[in-house]
Design a protein around this motif. Structure first.
Motif, PDB file in Angstrom:
ATOM      1  N   VAL A 222      43.774 -15.757 122.612  1.00  0.00           N
ATOM      2  CA  VAL A 222      43.620 -16.570 123.559  1.00  0.00           C
ATOM      3  C   VAL A 222      43.568 -17.891 122.889  1.00  0.00           C
ATOM      4  O   VAL A 222      43.827 -18.905 123.650  1.00  0.00           O
ATOM      5  CB  VAL A 222      42.369 -16.438 124.310  1.00  0.00           C
ATOM      6  N   ALA A 223      43.572 -18.161 121.571  1.00  0.00           N
ATOM      7  CA  ALA A 223      43.857 -19.433 120.904  1.00  0.00           C
ATOM      8  C   ALA A 223      45.012 -20.315 121.574  1.00  0.00           C
ATOM      9  O   ALA A 223      44.851 -21.364 121.824  1.00  0.00           O
ATOM     10  CB  ALA A 223      43.650 -19.317 119.351  1.00  0.00           C
ATOM     11  N   PRO A 224      46.096 -19.650 121.520  1.00  0.00           N
ATOM     12  CA  PRO A 224      47.366 -20.589 121.911  1.00  0.00           C
ATOM     13  C   PRO A 224      47.310 -21.160 123.424  1.00  0.00           C
ATOM     14  O   PRO A 224      47.640 -22.178 123.620  1.00  0.00           O
ATOM     15  CB  PRO A 224      48.648 -19.560 121.947  1.00  0.00           C
ATOM     16  N   LYS A 225      46.535 -20.252 124.161  1.00  0.00           N
ATOM     17  CA  LYS A 225      46.349 -20.978 125.501  1.00  0.00           C
ATOM     18  C   LYS A 225      45.270 -22.057 125.572  1.00  0.00           C
ATOM     19  O   LYS A 225      45.361 -22.950 126.375  1.00  0.00           O
ATOM     20  CB  LYS A 225      45.773 -19.692 126.356  1.00  0.00           C
ATOM     21  N   LEU A 226      44.176 -21.797 124.709  1.00  0.00           N
ATOM     22  CA  LEU A 226      43.147 -22.919 124.818  1.00  0.00           C
ATOM     23  C   LEU A 226      43.738 -24.181 123.966  1.00  0.00           C
ATOM     24  O   LEU A 226      43.341 -25.286 124.209  1.00  0.00           O
ATOM     25  CB  LEU A 226      42.116 -22.499 123.545  1.00  0.00           C
ATOM     26  N   GLN A 227      44.827 -23.997 123.283  1.00  0.00           N
ATOM     27  CA  GLN A 227      45.535 -25.278 122.782  1.00  0.00           C
ATOM     28  C   GLN A 227      46.191 -25.965 123.699  1.00  0.00           C
ATOM     29  O   GLN A 227      46.337 -27.164 123.336  1.00  0.00           O
ATOM     30  CB  GLN A 227      46.298 -25.011 121.367  1.00  0.00           C
ATOM     31  N   SER A 228      46.523 -25.281 124.684  1.00  0.00           N
ATOM     32  CA  SER A 228      47.632 -26.028 125.416  1.00  0.00           C
ATOM     33  C   SER A 228      46.788 -27.032 126.817  1.00  0.00           C
ATOM     34  O   SER A 228      45.529 -26.890 126.548  1.00  0.00           O
ATOM     35  CB  SER A 228      48.510 -24.943 126.512  1.00  0.00           C
TER      36      SER A 228
ATOM     37  N   TYR B  40      38.664 -32.699 116.090  1.00  0.00           N
ATOM     38  CA  TYR B  40      37.846 -31.620 115.154  1.00  0.00           C
ATOM     39  C   TYR B  40      38.011 -30.145 115.619  1.00  0.00           C
ATOM     40  O   TYR B  40      38.219 -30.079 117.031  1.00  0.00           O
ATOM     41  CB  TYR B  40      36.563 -31.792 115.111  1.00  0.00           C
ATOM     42  N   SER B  41      38.328 -29.311 114.690  1.00  0.00           N
ATOM     43  CA  SER B  41      38.667 -27.877 114.945  1.00  0.00           C
ATOM     44  C   SER B  41      37.373 -27.303 115.271  1.00  0.00           C
ATOM     45  O   SER B  41      36.615 -27.031 114.535  1.00  0.00           O
ATOM     46  CB  SER B  41      39.406 -27.305 113.617  1.00  0.00           C
ATOM     47  N   ILE B  42      37.612 -26.416 116.540  1.00  0.00           N
ATOM     48  CA  ILE B  42      36.623 -25.500 116.992  1.00  0.00           C
ATOM     49  C   ILE B  42      37.097 -23.812 116.765  1.00  0.00           C
ATOM     50  O   ILE B  42      38.174 -23.624 116.777  1.00  0.00           O
ATOM     51  CB  ILE B  42      36.256 -25.689 118.529  1.00  0.00           C
ATOM     52  N   GLY B  43      36.288 -23.237 116.244  1.00  0.00           N
ATOM     53  CA  GLY B  43      36.584 -21.678 115.868  1.00  0.00           C
ATOM     54  C   GLY B  43      35.856 -20.660 116.081  1.00  0.00           C
ATOM     55  O   GLY B  43      34.403 -21.074 116.200  1.00  0.00           O
ATOM     56  N   LEU B  44      35.817 -19.498 115.936  1.00  0.00           N
ATOM     57  CA  LEU B  44      35.029 -18.417 115.902  1.00  0.00           C
ATOM     58  C   LEU B  44      34.626 -18.083 114.513  1.00  0.00           C
ATOM     59  O   LEU B  44      35.595 -18.012 113.337  1.00  0.00           O
ATOM     60  CB  LEU B  44      35.850 -17.035 116.306  1.00  0.00           C
ATOM     61  N   VAL B  45      33.484 -18.024 114.111  1.00  0.00           N
ATOM     62  CA  VAL B  45      32.809 -17.639 112.773  1.00  0.00           C
ATOM     63  C   VAL B  45      32.227 -16.481 112.707  1.00  0.00           C
ATOM     64  O   VAL B  45      31.494 -16.008 113.651  1.00  0.00           O
ATOM     65  CB  VAL B  45      32.042 -18.831 112.258  1.00  0.00           C
ATOM     66  N   ILE B  46      32.576 -15.561 111.799  1.00  0.00           N
ATOM     67  CA  ILE B  46      32.010 -14.145 111.607  1.00  0.00           C
ATOM     68  C   ILE B  46      31.740 -14.061 110.116  1.00  0.00           C
ATOM     69  O   ILE B  46      32.137 -14.720 109.234  1.00  0.00           O
ATOM     70  CB  ILE B  46      32.938 -12.954 112.095  1.00  0.00           C
TER      71      ILE B  46
ATOM     72  N   THR C 233      36.641 -17.880 109.339  1.00  0.00           N
ATOM     73  CA  THR C 233      36.929 -18.584 110.528  1.00  0.00           C
ATOM     74  C   THR C 233      38.155 -18.148 110.976  1.00  0.00           C
ATOM     75  O   THR C 233      39.163 -17.776 110.655  1.00  0.00           O
ATOM     76  CB  THR C 233      36.837 -20.083 110.032  1.00  0.00           C
ATOM     77  N   ILE C 234      38.192 -18.298 112.341  1.00  0.00           N
ATOM     78  CA  ILE C 234      39.276 -17.949 113.294  1.00  0.00           C
ATOM     79  C   ILE C 234      39.641 -19.129 114.140  1.00  0.00           C
ATOM     80  O   ILE C 234      38.869 -19.605 115.188  1.00  0.00           O
ATOM     81  CB  ILE C 234      39.270 -16.730 114.011  1.00  0.00           C
ATOM     82  N   PRO C 235      40.336 -20.069 113.889  1.00  0.00           N
ATOM     83  CA  PRO C 235      40.516 -21.413 114.718  1.00  0.00           C
ATOM     84  C   PRO C 235      41.042 -21.055 116.316  1.00  0.00           C
ATOM     85  O   PRO C 235      41.658 -20.139 116.265  1.00  0.00           O
ATOM     86  CB  PRO C 235      41.764 -22.235 114.073  1.00  0.00           C
ATOM     87  N   LEU C 236      40.415 -22.055 117.084  1.00  0.00           N
ATOM     88  CA  LEU C 236      40.679 -21.677 118.401  1.00  0.00           C
ATOM     89  C   LEU C 236      41.402 -22.827 118.968  1.00  0.00           C
ATOM     90  O   LEU C 236      42.357 -22.568 119.904  1.00  0.00           O
ATOM     91  CB  LEU C 236      39.272 -21.486 119.281  1.00  0.00           C
ATOM     92  N   TYR C 237      40.817 -24.134 118.865  1.00  0.00           N
ATOM     93  CA  TYR C 237      41.478 -25.205 119.512  1.00  0.00           C
ATOM     94  C   TYR C 237      40.840 -26.510 118.955  1.00  0.00           C
ATOM     95  O   TYR C 237      40.096 -26.253 118.198  1.00  0.00           O
ATOM     96  CB  TYR C 237      41.325 -25.290 120.972  1.00  0.00           C
TER      97      TYR C 237
END
Length: 297
Positions: free
Chosen positions: A291-297, A265-271, A156-160
C-alpha cells in the motif's frame, strides 16, 4: 520460566505488585512467589522490595531486556505454529500517533480482506509511547515518524512523507492564497496539538527556522478537538496534508500548502527487530509494502 518472565514484564509495565498480579490473572502472593523463584534460579535479586514496589536492581533491568526477547520469541513461536495449523487468526495490536489515524484503514482494510480471521486493536499514543509499548511487548507494531527523532532498535517500513497545510477559512488571514510561507503561518492565531506530540514539535521547529514562534489560542492532544474548531470557520490550524484529505473539508475551510521551506517527514510502520517475524507481523509488513506506493501518490 516463560510464565515467571511474563510476571516480570507485567511488573515493569504496572510498577505496582497488586496491579501486575491482576494483569496476569494471579494473586499477589502467587506473583511474589514466582518472582522469588526467578531470583533463586538466576541467583540474584531482581526487584527492590519494601512496603511497595521501589524499582528494579541493575541485574533486574538486565533481566528485563532478556525477558522481552525470550517472551517475544516464545509468542512468535506459538503464533507461527498456530499459523501452520490454521489460516491466520488472532489480534494485531497497533499503536499509532494521532496524525496517522486517518490512514490506518488504508492498511487494515486490505489486510482484513486477505485475512478475515484477524482482529485489530488500534491505540492512539505519542511517538515516544509507541516505542515504549513496542519495547515492552504491549503492542505488535507502531505507526509513527521514522527519521525525525531517535526510534531505537526497531525495524522500519516507510509508508509516505508527511507534508503540512494551513487549515483556515477562505475569508480569514491568508485564506485566499494558493500557498503560504511558514513566516506567514507564524502570524496566524492557531489551535495546535500539545507540545508532548512530535507533530507539534515539528511545527514549532519549522516556525523557529524562519524566526517565528507559535502562539496557539487553543491546544489539545486530540485532533478531533482541533478539527471541530477549524470546521467552524473561525479557527485555523496546521495539519498534515494526508490527514486534511482524510477528514474531508467543507466549504468553510481551505487546506493551503505551506512552503518556504517545504517540510516533509517520513511516516512508517515500526516492528520489533526480531527474526523470524511472527506470521501476523510478516503478513502486515507485506501489506504495508504493497500500500506504500498508493499512500505516496
Amino acid at each position: 520460566m516463560i510464565d515467571k518472565l511474563e510476571l516480570l514484564l507485567a511488573l515493569a509495565k504496572e510498577r505496582h505488585f497488586g496491579r501486575a498480579a491482576e494483569a496476569c490473572g494471579v494473586t499477589q502472593p502467587t506473583m511474589s512467589t514466582g518472582l522469588k523463584q526467578l531470583e533463586e534460579i538466576l541467583g540474584v535479586m531482581l526487584v527492590q522490595r519494601g512496603s511497595r514496589f521501589q524499582g528494579f536492581t541493575p541485574e533486574g533491568e538486565r533481566a528485563l531486556d532478556w525477558a522481552r526477547r525470550i517472551v517475544g520469541d516464545a509468542r512468535a513461536m506459538r503464533d507461527e505454529i498456530n499459523g501452520l495449523k490454521h489460516q491466520l487468526s488472532g489480534e494485531i495490536r497497533i499503536a499509532a500517533i494521532p496524525t496517522v489515524l486517518g490512514m490506518v484503514a488504508s492498511l487494515t482494510t486490505p489486510f482484513r480482506a486477505r485475512h478475515p480471521e484477524v482482529r485489530f486493536r488500534i491505540q492512539s499514543t505519542t511517538s515516544s509511547e509507541v516505542l515504549g509499548l513496542l519495547e515492552n511487548l504491549e503492542v505488535d507494531a507502531g505507526l509513527t515518524y521514522i527519521e525525525n527523532e531517535p526510534i531505537g532498535k526497531v525495524r522500519t517500513i516507510p509508508l509516505y512523507n508527511e507534508s503540512y497545510r494551513l487549515l483556515t477559512a477562505p475569508d480569514a488571514m491568508f485564506g485566499d492564497r494558493e500557498t503560504v510561507t511558514w513566516t506567514e503561518v507564524g502570524q496566524v492565531p492557531l489551535c495546535l496539538l500539545t507540545p508532548d506530540m512530535q507533530n507539534r514539535r515539528i511545527i514549532d521547529r519549522a516556525l523557529r527556522s524562519v524566526g517565528a514562534e507559535a502562539t496557539p489560542t487553543l491546544t489539545s492532544n486530540s485532533l478531533l478537538v482541533l478539527f471541530t474548531h477549524v470546521k467552524t470557520g473561525r479557527w485555523a490550524s496546521v495539519m498534515p496534508a494526508k490527514l486534511a484529505e482524510t477528514l474531508g473539508l467543507s466549504d468553510t475551510v481551505r487546506s493551503i500548502p505551506i512552503v518556504d521551506p517545504e517540510v516533509n517527514y517520513s511516516i512508517g510502520l515500526v516492528i520489533p527487530q526480531r527474526d523470524p517475524m511472527t506470521p501476523l507481523i510478516a503478513a502486515l509488513v507485506n501489506v504495508a509494502r504493497e500500500v506504500a506506493p498508493k499512500l505516496q501518490s
